[in-house]
Scaffold this active site. Structure first.
Site, mmCIF file in Angstrom:
data_model
loop_
_atom_site.group_PDB
_atom_site.id
_atom_site.type_symbol
_atom_site.label_atom_id
_atom_site.label_comp_id
_atom_site.label_asym_id
_atom_site.label_seq_id
_atom_site.Cartn_x
_atom_site.Cartn_y
_atom_site.Cartn_z
ATOM 1 N N LEU A 171 3.432 -5.210 36.648
ATOM 2 C CA LEU A 171 4.292 -4.690 35.601
ATOM 3 C C LEU A 171 5.172 -5.850 34.940
ATOM 4 O O LEU A 171 5.822 -6.531 35.772
ATOM 5 C CB LEU A 171 5.254 -3.729 36.247
ATOM 6 N N ARG A 203 18.959 -9.231 33.082
ATOM 7 C CA ARG A 203 19.684 -10.001 34.043
ATOM 8 C C ARG A 203 19.576 -11.660 33.930
ATOM 9 O O ARG A 203 20.391 -12.316 34.432
ATOM 10 C CB ARG A 203 19.748 -9.378 35.340
ATOM 11 N N LYS A 237 11.166 -12.246 30.710
ATOM 12 C CA LYS A 237 11.590 -12.972 32.114
ATOM 13 C C LYS A 237 10.267 -13.317 32.745
ATOM 14 O O LYS A 237 10.355 -14.449 33.439
ATOM 15 C CB LYS A 237 12.141 -11.724 32.941
ATOM 16 N N ASN A 251 15.343 -11.621 39.358
ATOM 17 C CA ASN A 251 16.029 -10.744 38.324
ATOM 18 C C ASN A 251 17.077 -11.571 37.874
ATOM 19 O O ASN A 251 17.649 -11.568 36.596
ATOM 20 C CB ASN A 251 16.832 -9.849 38.989
HETATM 21 C C1 UD1 Z 1 12.385 -2.966 41.354
HETATM 22 C C2 UD1 Z 1 12.519 -1.454 42.021
HETATM 23 C C3 UD1 Z 1 13.359 -1.679 43.231
HETATM 24 C C4 UD1 Z 1 12.749 -2.962 44.117
HETATM 25 C C5 UD1 Z 1 12.783 -4.097 43.223
HETATM 26 C C6 UD1 Z 1 11.867 -5.196 43.995
HETATM 27 C C7 UD1 Z 1 12.199 0.153 40.484
HETATM 28 C C8 UD1 Z 1 12.632 1.416 39.843
HETATM 29 N N1 UD1 Z 1 12.831 -0.541 41.198
HETATM 30 O O1 UD1 Z 1 13.935 -3.239 40.820
HETATM 31 O O2 UD1 Z 1 13.105 -0.550 44.072
HETATM 32 O O3 UD1 Z 1 13.580 -3.331 45.198
HETATM 33 O O4 UD1 Z 1 11.916 -4.060 41.999
HETATM 34 O O5 UD1 Z 1 11.884 -6.555 43.107
HETATM 35 O O6 UD1 Z 1 10.812 -0.106 40.463
HETATM 36 N N2 UD1 Z 1 8.943 -3.444 34.064
HETATM 37 C C9 UD1 Z 1 8.149 -2.851 33.083
HETATM 38 N N3 UD1 Z 1 8.624 -1.844 32.197
HETATM 39 C C10 UD1 Z 1 9.780 -1.578 32.297
HETATM 40 C C11 UD1 Z 1 10.959 -2.019 33.231
HETATM 41 C C12 UD1 Z 1 10.349 -2.996 34.156
HETATM 42 O O7 UD1 Z 1 6.944 -3.368 33.214
HETATM 43 O O8 UD1 Z 1 10.335 -0.449 31.513
HETATM 44 C C13 UD1 Z 1 8.616 -4.514 35.051
HETATM 45 C C14 UD1 Z 1 9.335 -5.793 34.719
HETATM 46 O O9 UD1 Z 1 8.692 -6.642 33.723
HETATM 47 C C15 UD1 Z 1 9.422 -6.190 36.173
HETATM 48 C C16 UD1 Z 1 9.162 -5.320 37.209
HETATM 49 O O10 UD1 Z 1 8.379 -4.139 36.273
HETATM 50 O O11 UD1 Z 1 8.326 -7.266 36.359
HETATM 51 C C17 UD1 Z 1 10.478 -4.681 37.868
HETATM 52 O O12 UD1 Z 1 11.451 -4.614 36.944
HETATM 53 P P1 UD1 Z 1 12.768 -5.010 37.239
HETATM 54 O O13 UD1 Z 1 13.852 -4.717 36.104
HETATM 55 O O14 UD1 Z 1 12.948 -6.453 37.926
HETATM 56 O O15 UD1 Z 1 13.059 -3.898 38.464
HETATM 57 P P2 UD1 Z 1 14.253 -4.193 39.675
HETATM 58 O O16 UD1 Z 1 15.336 -3.692 39.367
HETATM 59 O O17 UD1 Z 1 13.928 -5.592 40.381
HETATM 60 MG MG MG Z 2 13.205 -7.105 39.665
#
Ligand code: UD1
Ligand code: MG
Length: 434
Positions: A11, A18, A25, A224
């Site tokens: 993902l 952040r 990122k 993050n």
């Molecule tokens: C996420 C988890 C959290 C976990 C943490 C571990 C969720 C809701 N939360 O939080 O439980 O503890 O990771 O590191 O999953 N991304 C997409 N599309 C989006 C949003 C995000 O592809 O619409 C991708 C981002 O690019 C990233 C990853 O998903 O690589 C995680 O997203 P991020 O926003 O970092 O989630 P966390 O708040 O870290």
């Molecule tokens: Mg994250």
């Protein structure tokens, strides 16, 4: 490692707000390579079916990854209508029945660290770790030894915030679990996002087997913020340095040395404190002295520094580069350049000595030109070589000369100096001391 019948989804579509940056990122770098590069590299060791989900700056992310890897599938998330890690899973179509989902902000992951997910059979395997300070991570609520649900920090109540077991952000799902639960996710939460993590509570309710796998932050740390980036860099650097020390490289005060992941050492090398070695540098039987910087360069049987700067495409063999010497796009073979020089766009051959303060004037403001220096040339201190210029073998250049003619023939002395004038007692008159 043997490739398994497993599909991997990474993902990488999020904004990463952040990070406080205009750059996506997942393109922020750790040890000279984007975070996403490290994750794909580890993934490729265990799977042939890798899909990266992109949206934010999708062109840049895809183009950057395609410059490193073939055979990666890209899927675009409809991030406007389905934001969040669950939304990112909507358009994915993995080939295999077992699917590993990785967050794109976990650059420290390795194929070895993912092994556990391949060995266990369950509907869902999820990664957890315990942290003294769990802030930023989703909390994993476990009762009677069974995972109940994951709650994001922003949605957690006080009791949940005190939970120190967190979701590390890697999951193995069966394809059926993805197909069944992703369409059922809602965005009824603090961030109005579709959370992949909500799959856990739904699956639990339906009685599916959910196995928590205890992992370590050293491999599963999520990035993050810029602070997370710096902390992850330290862990990655420690790994890179350890690998090369195990291969025989001597490092003095290793924690002060920065080495990018693409750098290669061979034979017996010494790297002193404070050095930075980057890009596609290859260091063979060489000694890099304190506080030198070597970028995209090759050193064979040579030494440089302290405080030398080998800029991209320097290729030095059997050569001594001393303090405050800068080289760029130059080949030096069997040369001594001991002090305070700039050698750019040059080729310098065996037995040649470059005196202190020698400068190749390679740039006229518009174009760059070459300086060719043959064998056994003696270049006196404070010489300017105005390129294009060729110095044939066995030439002597007098200290303080500016060499502008195209070619200096073998056997010649080149000297360009203003004649020394002596003015008697000038000092005493000027300072009225007598
Ligand atoms: C996420 C988890 C959290 C976990 C943490 C571990 C969720 C809701 N939360 O939080 O439980 O503890 O990771 O590191 O999953 N991304 C997409 N599309 C989006 C949003 C995000 O592809 O619409 C991708 C981002 O690019 C990233 C990853 O998903 O690589 C995680 O997203 P991020 O926003 O970092 O989630 P966390 O708040 O870290
Ligand atoms: Mg994250």
């Amino acid at each position: 490692m043997k490739k398994n019948n497993i599909s991997i989804i990474i993902l990488a579509a999020g904004k990463g707000s952040r990070m406080k940056s205009n750059k996506a990122k997942v393109l922020h770098e750790i040890s000279g390579k984007p975070m996403l590069y490290h994750i794909i590299k580890a993934s490729q060791e265990i799977s042939d079916d890798i899909t990266v989900v992109i949206a934010h700056q999708k062109e840049a992310v895809q183009a950057t990854m395609e410059s490193y890897f073939d055979n990666i599938n890209f899927v675009v998330q409809d991030a406007d209508n389905y934001p969040g890690t669950g939304g990112a899973m909507k358009n994915v179509h993995p080939k295999n029945n077992k699917v590993l989902v990785l967050n794109g902000d976990m650059p420290l992951i390795t194929a070895d660290a993912l092994k556990g997910f391949l060995e266990i059979d369950a509907d869902i395997i999820m990664s957890i770790f315990d942290l003294e300070d769990p802030s930023g991570y989703g909390r994993v609520v476990i009762q009677d030894n069974h995972v109940q649900y994951i709650v994001e920090q922003k949605d957690a109540n006080e009791a949940e915030l005190n939970v120190t077991t967190v979701n590390a952000g890697i999951y193995a799902f069966s394809k059926e679990v993805i197909e069944k639960y992703i369409p059922l996710l809602s965005n009824d939460n603090a961030q109005e996002e579709y959370y992949l993590t909500d799959v856990i509570a739904m699956a639990k309710k339906d009685g599916l087997t959910i196995v928590p796998l205890l992992v370590d932050e050293e491999h599963f740390k999520g990035v993050n913020s810029k602070k997370d980036l710096a902390e992850s860099e330290e862990i990655m650097q420690d790994r890179i340095r350890t690998k090369w020390m195990q291969a025989g490289v001597i490092m003095q005060l290793p924690s002060t040395i920065y080495i990018e992941e693409s750098v290669v050492f061979e034979g017996e090398c010494i790297v002193e404190n404070g050095c930075r070695i980057t890009g596609e540098s290859k260091i063979v039987n060489s000694h890099i002295k304190a506080h030198s910087v070597v970028e995209d360069s090759v050193m064979i049987n040579s030494d440089c520094g302290p405080m030398a700067h080998l800029r991209p495409l320097s290729h030095i063999t059997d050569t001594h580069i001393g303090n405050f010497v800068e080289t760029k796009k130059s080949t030096l073979h069997g040369v001594k350049a001991g002090h305070l020089s700039y050698i750019g766009d040059a080729e310098v051959d065996e037995g040649t000595n470059i005196g202190a303060g020698t400068i190749t004037c390679n740039y006229d403001g518009i174009n760059k030109y070459k300086t060719l220096i043959g064998k056994n040339v003696f270049i006196g201190s404070d010489t300017q070589l105005v390129a294009p210029v060729t110095i044939e073998d066995d030439v002597m250049i007098a200290a303080g000369s500016t060499v502008t003619s195209g070619t200096i023939k073998s056997g010649n002395l080149a000297i360009s100096r203003v004649k020394l004038r002596l003015i008697k007692d000038f000092y005493y008159k000027f300072f009225s001391k007598k």
